[in-house]
Design an enzyme around this catalytic site. Structure first.
Site, short mmCIF file in Angstrom:
data_model
loop_
_atom_site.label_atom_id
_atom_site.label_comp_id
_atom_site.label_asym_id
_atom_site.label_seq_id
_atom_site.Cartn_x
_atom_site.Cartn_y
_atom_site.Cartn_z
N ARG A 286 -13.41 12.54 6.60
CA ARG A 286 -12.15 13.27 6.87
C ARG A 286 -11.83 14.20 5.72
NH1 ARG A 286 -8.27 8.55 7.14
NH2 ARG A 286 -6.66 10.15 7.03
N HIS B 226 0.87 -1.18 0.00
CA HIS B 226 0.00 0.00 0.00
C HIS B 226 0.90 1.22 0.00
CE1 HIS B 226 -4.11 1.57 0.81
NE2 HIS B 226 -3.46 2.61 1.31
N SER C 88 -6.49 3.93 9.08
CA SER C 88 -7.18 3.77 7.80
C SER C 88 -6.46 2.73 6.93
CB SER C 88 -7.24 5.13 7.10
OG SER C 88 -7.54 5.00 5.75
N LYS D 95 -7.59 -1.51 6.26
CA LYS D 95 -7.84 -2.08 4.93
C LYS D 95 -6.92 -3.27 4.66
CE LYS D 95 -7.51 1.90 2.74
NZ LYS D 95 -7.93 3.23 3.11
N ASP E 90 -13.96 2.44 7.39
CA ASP E 90 -12.88 3.30 6.88
C ASP E 90 -13.38 4.11 5.70
OD1 ASP E 90 -10.11 4.28 6.40
OD2 ASP E 90 -10.41 3.16 4.55
#
Ligand code: URA
Length: 434
Positions: A168, A82, A183, A187, A161
């Site tokens: 956000r 990620h 967050s 995931k 999320d």
């Protein structure tokens, strides 16, 4: 328990209990807690922070707010990656076919771009026919059949999320370490891998503007990984200028296709090799990082990585003729070269502003429901450390709207800071934390 007490506790800088965090996540996911109550709590977290225990509890609650995939059938060590987000970051498109071609199973769910940072799913969708919205069964079958699948996150993957991230974004609370760490890690936990490699971007085009904050974010995610039983490695990378030479969906797919055929920009190559070598290691395919990089280079040179990229696209319905002949992608209506007004060396590039310009041209979403224009974007011809002569092409704007093009021209030029003094090229890999 009620949400007003929870908001008041965080407002008054108290530590929230696991039960309070679970109550908030459950209530917000199912709609019992309103957006304005959640916004108040998120802002209080943004201002007053969270302890490591609160961050872990928040992460686990968000991860288990929906389905949690089980990828164990692909092996004992399944690795995911990620990025904390950047400008021109097409690393997933290049990296995943390489490691899949080396036999590492790739089952990756990716996100869309929001704001000035791009998302892999939008990029893949610029390939005609490529289906990012397959079901989980098909996703698993693809990995079994060809060793790789890249799809969009299902609606039910960490839905808390998804809601909190959008909230956000709408209240300007994205750039915050506890919120970003929870967050991302929620995931990753929900997506089923048990080993995680994170690209933590640092610089003016990243959420983390300096190395100290990037280290704090990395350490926070590593700690969450430990508590969740997921070995996590963070690679800190420079985002003081865009990665590679393109920003925008089709333009980045073209760059990825060229990179996989051997024409890879130096900064992209360094990030791909560093992330990939750790992914190979964590997946149990080789402990020696330098040897892993060699394997990746051989895989690229042999054409196997490119073949895997084509296989991935074809298997998900994409038309590979566009990849084999990128001139088939339709160009934007206006292609405008921006020229340098002075000679010298590029000292700085405002990456975040370039991301914003590209977004305003239509390559990204300003609001969640905006429709993306795949053709538009920017080409960056000069990077930090390059010499520039007056009249050289600094970059190229691809636009479909004349008014937007005109707005972009001067803004684009202003993003480049030119110095008379020689400037060193910046370091690309800024650190590794595990
Ligand atoms: N990427 C994410 O997935 N979440 C964040 O909060 C920031 C970047």
């Amino acid at each position: 328990m009620n949400i007003l007490e929870i908001i008041a506790d965080k407002r008054d800088k108290k530590e929230l209990s696991k039960e309070q965090i679970n109550f908030f996540i459950e209530g917000y996911t199912n709609g019992d807690i309103t957006d304005y109550q959640a916004a108040a709590l998120v802002m209080a977290i943004y201002l007053n922070g969270m302890t490591d225990e609160e961050i872990t509890n928040l992460t686990i609650a968000m991860a288990y707010s929906g389905e949690v995939l089980d990828l164990s059938k692909f092996g004992e060590n399944v690795v995911d990656k990620h990025s904390t987000g950047g400008i021109g970051d097409k690393i997933t498109l290049i990296l995943m076919p390489i490691i899949a071609a080396l036999g590492v199973p790739v089952a990756k769910m990716s996100g869309r771009g929001l704001g000035y940072t791009g998302g892999t799913i939008d990029k893949l969708e610029s390939i005609p026919g490529y289906n990012t919205q397959i079901c989980v069964d098909e996703f698993m079958e693809n990995v079994e059949k060809i060793g790789i699948s890249l799809m969009g996150q299902t609606l039910n993957l960490a839905p808390a999320d998804k809601k909190i991230y959008a909230l956000r974004d709408s209240i300007n609370c994205v750039g915050n370490i506890p919120l970003i760490a929870s967050s991302i890690m929620s995931k990753k936990i929900a997506a089923g891998a048990n080993k995680i490699v994170l690209e933590v971007t640092v610089g003016n085009g990243a959420f983390m503007k300096n190395i100290e904050d990037a280290k704090k974010l990395s350490q926070t995610m590593i700690n969450i990984g430990k508590l969740a039983g997921k070995e996590t490695v963070c690679i800190l990378t420079n985002m003081d200028e865009p990665l590679g030479y393109s920003i925008g969906n089709t333009l980045e797919v073209i760059e990825a296709a060229e990179a996989l055929q051997g024409d890879m920009e130096e900064d992209v190559k360094q990030v791909v090799l560093e992330l990939g070598s750790y992914m190979i290691k964590l997946a149990g395919f080789g402990d020696d990082i330098e040897a892993n990089k060699e394997k990746m280079i051989e895989c690229l040179d042999s054409g196997m990585a490119y073949i895997k990229f084509l296989e991935l696209i074809e298997n998900q319905g994409g038309d590979v003729s566009y990849i084999n002949d990128v001139s088939k992608f339709e160009n934007a209506k206006y292609i405008y070269q921006v020229l340098a007004d002075e000679s010298g060396y590029v000292k700085g590039i405002e990456a975040e502003k370039l991301g914003e310009i590209s977004c305003k041209l239509g390559a990204g979403r300003i609001k969640k429901e905006d429709v993306i224009d795949n053709q538009v974007g920017l080409i960056i011809n000069k990077k930090i450390g390059d010499s520039v002569e007056e009249g050289d092409v600094l970059g190229i704007i691809h636009a479909n709207d004349e008014e937007k093009l005109h707005c972009a021209i001067n803004e684009f030029k202003d993003c480049f800071k030119i110095s008379k003094e020689h400037v060193e090229r910046p370091q690309v890999i800024l650190g590794i934390m595990k």
